[in-house]
Design an enzyme around this catalytic site. Structure first.
Site, PDB file in Angstrom:
ATOM      1  N   ILE A 196       0.850  -1.190   0.000  1.00  0.00           N
ATOM      2  CA  ILE A 196       0.000   0.000   0.000  1.00  0.00           C
ATOM      3  C   ILE A 196       0.883   1.237   0.000  1.00  0.00           C
ATOM      4  CG2 ILE A 196      -0.130   0.099   2.513  1.00  0.00           C
ATOM      5  CD1 ILE A 196      -2.976   0.980   0.067  1.00  0.00           C
ATOM      6  N   GLU A 212      -0.277 -10.469  -0.927  1.00  0.00           N
ATOM      7  CA  GLU A 212      -0.812 -10.470   0.437  1.00  0.00           C
ATOM      8  C   GLU A 212      -2.020  -9.537   0.532  1.00  0.00           C
ATOM      9  OE1 GLU A 212       2.079  -9.585   3.574  1.00  0.00           O
ATOM     10  OE2 GLU A 212       0.842  -7.860   4.058  1.00  0.00           O
ATOM     11  N   GLY A 244       1.816   5.432  -1.880  1.00  0.00           N
ATOM     12  CA  GLY A 244       1.897   6.234  -3.083  1.00  0.00           C
ATOM     13  C   GLY A 244       2.738   5.599  -4.180  1.00  0.00           C
ATOM     14  N   MET A 245       3.896   5.031  -3.802  1.00  0.00           N
ATOM     15  CA  MET A 245       4.774   4.464  -4.826  1.00  0.00           C
ATOM     16  C   MET A 245       4.172   3.234  -5.506  1.00  0.00           C
ATOM     17  SD  MET A 245       8.577   4.954  -3.285  1.00  0.00           S
ATOM     18  CE  MET A 245       9.184   6.604  -2.862  1.00  0.00           C
ATOM     19  N   GLY A 305       4.140  -9.091   5.406  1.00  0.00           N
ATOM     20  CA  GLY A 305       4.683 -10.145   4.563  1.00  0.00           C
ATOM     21  C   GLY A 305       5.941  -9.756   3.827  1.00  0.00           C
TER      22      GLY A 305
END
Length: 447
Positions: free
Chosen positions: A220, A244, A222-223, A342
């Protein structure tokens, strides 16, 4: 007796349901988007008659009612498997603690730790066969249900029905109490991608490393979101998904026709994931979508399974990196930031995959809010107390806005040189001086 009759027999109010909770008990609060609302509020109303209630959960996306009661930290003890921004503040305020984990093994942990006396979490509406779907929180919930002494479910009418895998349900026969939840929208995480200049620079460095037929895992932020958007607008094709966390970027890629999964060695043509969180777009896409398969995290994050997928690409972030190639994504010193999640599993799985690539992506620096000064994410060594998430022997690709480096096979001085070249120019001379003191710098390196 049919299932609807059983449902009516077990249907009760939130206040009645939580009467079974007694001081000293262990509770389980579900996971991420499935954390309860009305049951949490009911437990908060009972707070002053209880003490020493220990709770497991994680990735909270809504504030907890129990965290706001008088003397909350003396009554409740929150133990998170992975800290969200809300939980980071809770931990700093003395209300909770982090449980260090290897996320792929989380279901098996429930066989060895104190089992929950009560597990309570949100589910979707019961189907005609008596099953309640976990929605986008498969993760480890089946393992929780296997060992919990009592299960209470809070029905969320807007919970998407997530199909395709295994271990994504609980049956009415296993449940002690059913309560109806509020008719509220699913919690939102992220949103429309508005990439920064750094996000764009990093994404533009990663994109040339991707190939047709690659199988993706994204984190999760911005990148990863920017990379997902670029993939959706690219010429890449026949991508697979084995991740995941399922995020909005995968929806964008799917709608653009980039994902087919035709080259996956298993779960062919399906997008596998352990849990999901995002915007309404994501929840609508997952609902009753057989292309997407919800599996326990022990299946999705298994290193052997991940490494068996050719051209597996893992893209994750970091808090700090040192000149030896150690990565922390959990703490900065003793300050808790997030969790291991993960990252260990996917970094190693992609590292071992034939043609695979594991990317750790981050900005080279950040602005310290307290001092108002620019600070480097690349450090000579980690600060005292910093927890290492990815070891130097497992690091593959490191990317900042200043470049990318494949560290496989590099000696300590080669790593130091390459990593320093990824640092913000303001800090490079200082990092060189530190590398010299640690005997991992050759004078001939400096250009």
């Amino acid at each position: 007796m049919n299932y609807q009759e059983k449902f009516q027999q077990k249907l009760t109010t939130p206040d009645e349901a939580v009467k079974c909770i007694e001081s000293g008990m262990w509770l389980d609060y579900g996971w991420c988007v499935g954390t309860t609302i009305v049951l949490d509020q009911a437990l908060a109303r009972r707070s002053q008659e209880l003490h020493d209630i220990k709770i497991r959960g994680g990735l909270l996306l809504r504030p907890l009612a129990i965290a706001s009661v008088e003397n909350a930290a003396e009554i409740f003890n929150w133990n998170t498997w992975h800290a969200s921004g809300l939980e980071r503040k809770m931990i700093a305020g003395g209300f909770g603690y982090y449980n260090p984990i290897r996320y792929s093994e989380l279901p098996s942990y429930y066989e060895n730790i104190t089992p929950p006396d009560v597990a309570m979490f949100q589910v979707g509406p019961m189907d005609e066969h008596g099953y309640f779907n976990f929605g986008p929180q498969c993760s480890h919930l089946r393992a929780v249900c296997n060992v919990a002494k009592k299960i209470i479910v809070e029905v969320n009418p807007k919970m998407p029905r997530c199909l395709g895998g295994v271990g994504n349900w609980v049956h009415i026969d296993e449940i002690a109490h059913v309560v109806m939840g509020e008719d509220v929208d699913m919690p939102i995480l992220g949103g429309e991608v508005n990439p920064s200049e750094v996000d764009l620079a990093v994404a533009n460095l990663v994109m040339p490393e991707l190939m047709d037929g690659a199988c993706l895992q994204l984190g999760i932020g911005g990148m990863p979101g920017t990379i997902g958007k670029m993939i959706a607008e690219s010429d890449l094709k026949d991508l697979g998904v084995h991740t995941e966390m399922y995020v909005d970027a995968f929806v964008d890629m799917s709608m653009a026709g980039k994902i087919t999964g035709k080259y996956k060695p298993f779960d062919q043509y399906r997008q596998g994931y352990a849990f999901a969180a995002g915007t309404k777009k994501l929840y609508d896409f997952l609902d009753n979508n057989l292309e997407c398969a919800a599996y326990p995290v022990s299946y999705m994050n298994d290193v052997a399974r991940v490494s068996s997928i050719d051209n597996f690409v893992s893209i994750n972030g970091a808090v700090d990196i040192d000149l030896f190639g150690q990565v922390s994504s959990e703490t900065s010193g003793v300050k808790h930031i997030s969790g291991a999640g993960g990252q260990q599993d996917f970094v190693l799985g992609a590292y071992l995959s034939k043609g695979g690539k594991s990317f750790i992506c981050c900005s080279s620096s950040f602005m310290d809010k307290k001092s108002g000064t620019l600070q480097s994410r690349i450090r000579p060594t980690m600060m005292d107390g910093t927890v290492i998430t990815a070891t130097r022997s497992n690091l593959h690709w490191l990317v900042t806005e200043y470049g990318k480096l494949n560290v496989k096979g590099l000696s300590t001085w080669q790593r130091a040189e390459g990593i320093i070249n990824l640092a913000h120019p303001q800090f490079r001379d200082e990092l060189i001086a530190d590398a010299e003191k640690m005997n991992i710098w050759r004078r001939s390196n400096k250009k």
